[in-house]
Scaffold this motif. Sequence first.
Motif, PDB file in Angstrom:
ATOM      1  N   GLY A   1       3.396 -17.330  11.856  1.00 59.31           N
ATOM      2  CA  GLY A   1       3.181 -17.513  13.280  1.00 59.31           C
ATOM      3  C   GLY A   1       2.158 -16.592  13.903  1.00 59.31           C
ATOM      4  O   GLY A   1       1.958 -16.624  15.123  1.00 59.31           O
ATOM      5  N   VAL A   2       1.486 -15.766  13.111  1.00 60.15           N
ATOM      6  CA  VAL A   2       0.525 -14.801  13.650  1.00 60.15           C
ATOM      7  C   VAL A   2      -0.783 -15.509  14.006  1.00 60.15           C
ATOM      8  O   VAL A   2      -1.393 -16.163  13.166  1.00 60.15           O
ATOM      9  N   ARG A   3      -1.216 -15.355  15.247  1.00 60.19           N
ATOM     10  CA  ARG A   3      -2.476 -15.957  15.691  1.00 60.19           C
ATOM     11  C   ARG A   3      -3.603 -14.954  15.757  1.00 60.19           C
ATOM     12  O   ARG A   3      -4.777 -15.320  15.744  1.00 60.19           O
ATOM     13  N   ALA A   4      -3.264 -13.672  15.880  1.00 55.51           N
ATOM     14  CA  ALA A   4      -4.295 -12.639  15.978  1.00 55.51           C
ATOM     15  C   ALA A   4      -3.744 -11.328  15.434  1.00 55.51           C
ATOM     16  O   ALA A   4      -2.542 -11.086  15.450  1.00 55.51           O
ATOM     17  N   VAL A   5      -4.673 -10.477  14.952  1.00 52.41           N
ATOM     18  CA  VAL A   5      -4.322  -9.138  14.474  1.00 52.41           C
ATOM     19  C   VAL A   5      -5.216  -8.140  15.192  1.00 52.41           C
ATOM     20  O   VAL A   5      -6.441  -8.274  15.173  1.00 52.41           O
ATOM     21  N   ARG A   6      -4.596  -7.147  15.807  1.00 55.08           N
ATOM     22  CA  ARG A   6      -5.355  -6.075  16.461  1.00 55.08           C
ATOM     23  C   ARG A   6      -5.220  -4.830  15.589  1.00 55.08           C
ATOM     24  O   ARG A   6      -4.160  -4.222  15.501  1.00 55.08           O
ATOM     25  N   ASP A   7      -6.321  -4.476  14.954  1.00 51.99           N
ATOM     26  CA  ASP A   7      -6.325  -3.376  13.986  1.00 51.99           C
ATOM     27  C   ASP A   7      -6.783  -2.097  14.679  1.00 51.99           C
ATOM     28  O   ASP A   7      -7.947  -1.935  14.997  1.00 51.99           O
ATOM     29  N   GLU A   8      -5.834  -1.176  14.914  1.00 56.75           N
ATOM     30  CA  GLU A   8      -6.150   0.104  15.537  1.00 56.75           C
ATOM     31  C   GLU A   8      -5.952   1.258  14.542  1.00 56.75           C
ATOM     32  O   GLU A   8      -5.740   2.405  14.940  1.00 56.75           O
ATOM     33  N   LEU A   9      -6.018   0.939  13.263  1.00 53.04           N
ATOM     34  CA  LEU A   9      -5.802   1.940  12.219  1.00 53.04           C
ATOM     35  C   LEU A   9      -6.967   2.909  12.118  1.00 53.04           C
ATOM     36  O   LEU A   9      -8.129   2.523  12.285  1.00 53.04           O
TER      37      LEU A   9
ATOM     38  N   ILE B   1       0.814  -1.215   0.000  1.00 53.98           N
ATOM     39  CA  ILE B   1       0.000   0.000   0.000  1.00 53.98           C
ATOM     40  C   ILE B   1       0.848   1.266   0.000  1.00 53.98           C
ATOM     41  O   ILE B   1       0.317   2.370  -0.006  1.00 53.98           O
ATOM     42  N   GLY B   2       2.175   1.097  -0.009  1.00 59.79           N
ATOM     43  CA  GLY B   2       3.066   2.225  -0.221  1.00 59.79           C
ATOM     44  C   GLY B   2       2.958   3.332   0.800  1.00 59.79           C
ATOM     45  O   GLY B   2       3.022   4.509   0.447  1.00 59.79           O
ATOM     46  N   THR B   3       2.795   2.975   2.063  1.00 57.26           N
ATOM     47  CA  THR B   3       2.685   4.015   3.093  1.00 57.26           C
ATOM     48  C   THR B   3       3.590   3.682   4.266  1.00 57.26           C
ATOM     49  O   THR B   3       3.778   2.517   4.612  1.00 57.26           O
ATOM     50  N   GLU B   4       4.151   4.733   4.855  1.00 61.78           N
ATOM     51  CA  GLU B   4       4.956   4.574   6.058  1.00 61.78           C
ATOM     52  C   GLU B   4       4.217   5.099   7.283  1.00 61.78           C
ATOM     53  O   GLU B   4       4.789   5.217   8.359  1.00 61.78           O
ATOM     54  N   ARG B   5       2.941   5.409   7.100  1.00 64.10           N
ATOM     55  CA  ARG B   5       2.145   5.942   8.209  1.00 64.10           C
ATOM     56  C   ARG B   5       1.517   4.831   9.051  1.00 64.10           C
ATOM     57  O   ARG B   5       0.765   5.119   9.982  1.00 64.10           O
ATOM     58  N   VAL B   6       1.813   3.582   8.721  1.00 60.93           N
ATOM     59  CA  VAL B   6       1.329   2.444   9.506  1.00 60.93           C
ATOM     60  C   VAL B   6       2.509   1.850  10.266  1.00 60.93           C
ATOM     61  O   VAL B   6       3.533   1.518   9.672  1.00 60.93           O
ATOM     62  N   THR B   7       2.365   1.757  11.580  1.00 66.93           N
ATOM     63  CA  THR B   7       3.405   1.136  12.391  1.00 66.93           C
ATOM     64  C   THR B   7       2.962  -0.264  12.803  1.00 66.93           C
ATOM     65  O   THR B   7       1.768  -0.525  12.995  1.00 66.93           O
ATOM     66  N   VAL B   8       3.927  -1.137  12.925  1.00 64.32           N
ATOM     67  CA  VAL B   8       3.660  -2.542  13.254  1.00 64.32           C
ATOM     68  C   VAL B   8       4.354  -2.885  14.560  1.00 64.32           C
ATOM     69  O   VAL B   8       5.544  -2.607  14.734  1.00 64.32           O
ATOM     70  N   GLU B   9       3.619  -3.481  15.467  1.00 69.32           N
ATOM     71  CA  GLU B   9       4.187  -4.015  16.695  1.00 69.32           C
ATOM     72  C   GLU B   9       3.770  -5.479  16.807  1.00 69.32           C
ATOM     73  O   GLU B   9       2.715  -5.875  16.293  1.00 69.32           O
ATOM     74  N   VAL B  10       4.581  -6.280  17.479  1.00 67.57           N
ATOM     75  CA  VAL B  10       4.241  -7.682  17.705  1.00 67.57           C
ATOM     76  C   VAL B  10       4.244  -7.938  19.203  1.00 67.57           C
ATOM     77  O   VAL B  10       5.258  -7.731  19.886  1.00 67.57           O
TER      78      VAL B  10
ATOM     79  N   ARG C   1      -1.072   0.225  13.919  1.00 67.54           N
ATOM     80  CA  ARG C   1      -1.470   1.567  14.330  1.00 67.54           C
ATOM     81  C   ARG C   1      -1.081   2.562  13.245  1.00 67.54           C
ATOM     82  O   ARG C   1      -0.181   2.301  12.453  1.00 67.54           O
ATOM     83  N   GLY C   2      -1.760   3.701  13.242  1.00 70.83           N
ATOM     84  CA  GLY C   2      -1.451   4.735  12.274  1.00 70.83           C
ATOM     85  C   GLY C   2      -2.677   5.158  11.499  1.00 70.83           C
ATOM     86  O   GLY C   2      -3.810   4.933  11.927  1.00 70.83           O
ATOM     87  N   VAL C   3      -2.437   5.750  10.338  1.00 67.13           N
ATOM     88  CA  VAL C   3      -3.509   6.291   9.512  1.00 67.13           C
ATOM     89  C   VAL C   3      -3.380   5.767   8.090  1.00 67.13           C
ATOM     90  O   VAL C   3      -2.287   5.742   7.521  1.00 67.13           O
ATOM     91  N   VAL C   4      -4.511   5.335   7.527  1.00 66.36           N
ATOM     92  CA  VAL C   4      -4.557   4.928   6.118  1.00 66.36           C
ATOM     93  C   VAL C   4      -5.546   5.823   5.388  1.00 66.36           C
ATOM     94  O   VAL C   4      -6.350   6.527   5.999  1.00 66.36           O
ATOM     95  N   ARG C   5      -5.475   5.812   4.064  1.00 68.66           N
ATOM     96  CA  ARG C   5      -6.274   6.738   3.268  1.00 68.66           C
ATOM     97  C   ARG C   5      -7.672   6.232   2.962  1.00 68.66           C
ATOM     98  O   ARG C   5      -8.540   7.005   2.552  1.00 68.66           O
ATOM     99  N   SER C   6      -7.905   4.926   3.122  1.00 68.70           N
ATOM    100  CA  SER C   6      -9.218   4.373   2.772  1.00 68.70           C
ATOM    101  C   SER C   6      -9.436   3.064   3.508  1.00 68.70           C
ATOM    102  O   SER C   6      -8.497   2.463   4.050  1.00 68.70           O
ATOM    103  N   TRP C   7     -10.700   2.617   3.497  1.00 71.88           N
ATOM    104  CA  TRP C   7     -11.017   1.311   4.073  1.00 71.88           C
ATOM    105  C   TRP C   7     -10.354   0.200   3.289  1.00 71.88           C
ATOM    106  O   TRP C   7     -10.011  -0.844   3.838  1.00 71.88           O
ATOM    107  N   TRP C   8     -10.171   0.402   1.981  1.00 66.74           N
ATOM    108  CA  TRP C   8      -9.466  -0.604   1.176  1.00 66.74           C
ATOM    109  C   TRP C   8      -8.051  -0.788   1.700  1.00 66.74           C
ATOM    110  O   TRP C   8      -7.581  -1.917   1.849  1.00 66.74           O
ATOM    111  N   GLU C   9      -7.352   0.317   1.998  1.00 64.07           N
ATOM    112  CA  GLU C   9      -6.002   0.216   2.528  1.00 64.07           C
ATOM    113  C   GLU C   9      -6.000  -0.452   3.899  1.00 64.07           C
ATOM    114  O   GLU C   9      -5.101  -1.235   4.215  1.00 64.07           O
TER     115      GLU C   9
END
Length: 221
Positions: free
Chosen positions: A209-217, A171-180, A188-196
Amino acid sequence: MTIAVETDTRIQRDVLDELAWDPRVRPDEIGVSVVHGVVTLTGWVDGYARRWAAVGCAQRVRGVRAVADDIEVRLPGDSGRTDSDIAIAASRALDWDSFVPAERLDVTVANGWVVLRGEVEFGWQRRTAENELRRLGGVRGVTNLVEVRPAAPVDGEQTRRDVQRALLRGIGTERVTVEVDGDTVVLRGVVRSWWERDQAERVAWSGEGVRAVRDELLVGG
């Protein structure tokens, strides 16, 4: 007319146009209202797949901050699809998908509502299995209770780097941060659309190995 009202009016018009554009949706069945960028969909449709498509239409529109889905699913009285028919169709759909371990999944159906249980190794397999069942005729809704159990422990830092790079490619953005956090990816962060936002969540679920995703975007400009 204030800027907020003008924006809501534009979003409402765009959502209605998107509903009319999508051949999977009957726009005359769906009501659309917008307040401060939050879209509420009302009305009724004859299948869960059509309801899901309508929600997707709203999420694709620029400026939509959230979608409240108040659409009812009312199956035709003469649909001819019993719970047994739906269960058989669901099992076959999972069997035919080569990416889903159907032998590790269990499907039950009551009054057109499908409950999916079992275990898979990857989060994307869980999403894929649910997507297969959403499309089936006669389905009122899907509850996904599938557990994700990775074969190996998660290397948190490696997973974080992999997901971050995949997000930049996708999606070509650096406004999304990833933590594990353990075996959970936090976005976390900001995206431009629901598609993103949906794409970001899809990428996160693909991490090893990911069992869950917490989406705070947040969806913003």
